[in-house]
Design an enzyme around this catalytic site. Sequence first.
Site, short mmCIF file in Angstrom:
data_model
loop_
_atom_site.label_atom_id
_atom_site.label_comp_id
_atom_site.label_asym_id
_atom_site.label_seq_id
_atom_site.Cartn_x
_atom_site.Cartn_y
_atom_site.Cartn_z
N GLU A 70 33.62 -9.61 31.12
CA GLU A 70 32.97 -9.06 29.93
C GLU A 70 32.05 -7.88 30.26
OE1 GLU A 70 31.12 -12.21 27.67
OE2 GLU A 70 33.03 -13.07 27.09
N GLU B 65 39.42 -16.44 27.74
CA GLU B 65 38.39 -17.27 27.10
C GLU B 65 38.73 -17.39 25.63
OE1 GLU B 65 34.19 -16.64 27.70
OE2 GLU B 65 34.51 -15.88 29.75
#
Length: 502
Positions: free
Chosen positions: A172, A291
């Site tokens: 991320e 995710e």
Amino acid sequence: MKANVIVHRDFQVASIDPRLYSSFLEHLGRAVYGGIYEPGHPTADEDGFRRDVIDLVRQLDTPYCRYPGGNFVSAYDWQDGIGPRSERPVRLDLAWRTRESNQIGVNEFVDWCKKAKTEPMLAVNLGSRGLDSARNFLEYCNHPGGTYWSDLRRKHGWEAPHNVKLWCLGNEMDGPWQVGHKSAHEYGRLADETAKAMRNFDKSLELVVCGSSHSDMKTYPDWEAEVLNECYDSADYISLHMYFANREKNTLNYLARTTKLDRYITTIGGVIDYIKAKKRSKKTIGISFDEWNVWYHSNQQDKDILAKNEWPDAPHLLEDVYNFEDVLQVGGILNTFIRRSDRVRIACIAQLVNVIAPIMTENNGPAWRQTIYYPFYFASKYGRGSALQLITDAPTYDCDEADDVPYLDASAVLSDDGQTLTFFVVNRHPQNALDLDAQLDGFANARVLEQVEMTHPDLQAVNTARQPETVVPVKVENAKIEDGRLRAALKPQSYSVIRLSV
């Protein structure tokens, strides 16, 4: 209400990569400590791993497990987790404001993977560290011996190399919350150079670069375009993340959020094709949706714990208790991945134990299956083979999330041996049953093998340590084959698996 479906044996979307049913463990909350690892637990093995958890993970048959993060990895030094346990430092984890004992590191995790019959998908820190740390980590894990890092692994007691083939280049990195957050250009350049260095060690590695943390990021989808423009030739996959919530307590709107997931995949697929054309490349980058899950039940509890600023050890963070409504959502998410398996080659449910997870434990107590365990279990068990195209005609509804959302959400998978056809079906309608009428083209002599259904009068029903079977699948027998068609009654707000011998 009637729902019509047409499926043809020869009209296939893609061969499903089994890694679509992978998982994720982060050094966060009780995922590791109290989750997979609890020395002194009645079921603990000689290495301190909980056998009851291993048994539940094995049943899920999750091919890969991503580790050690997540946000955690962006300030993590992998060297803290190797060597004699008594000499490992205790660190402050800046991502989740907790203390990390480092009693579990890469070597112990790989040992756990072997016990749980899964493979490691390792992430390197491209936040606070970088290329040099990544290449050393790779050499420590994968080189046989005769060098500093490989001999250090052998000195630590792991003679044979781990041979980890799947690596994530950071996590991320588009997020301002991430330690070492970078611009798309900065990250793309670093990922490209790191990937080239790792490939100089082993050209057969598969490497995942960071895409958007979610589709509401201001930098989406420019982030993907700029990152891939820098590292298209050196990457194999781009990662996407998405979590689902029903904070407004509107079930139909909640279940419609899989349409947003589908648009997310479609958009990034277009970005991949654009950069591929721009680069004049023959290679198509895949999507690693590493995710995904429902995440919102524990938000207030998490805020309260973190607000105390106490840097606790393995606190009860992100421990969502899932209800029956979440079964319908997770079933729809998995159906979306199956239908888009031409693009999504890897997916990791986040996470595996205790932290927004299908498996829950009590410290020194039992382990049990949360409600969402079951749709993941059925998809992993029967969703391997070829995803088939479905033409559907079903009643629809409009909501804030999208218009013309079908009450029927379905996917179909033909097994690798061509002998079994499995339908995964969600009826989103709150009051009405759906009469499924599926035309089976190219499937002569089909017969029903099994029909499993999940439904409950209370959408908020949950499984607990004391009542672990409040929400469970049951076998039913209303599906039948007539004149080359599958017919079945789908109860309101239900999840069903229908398996046919073909």
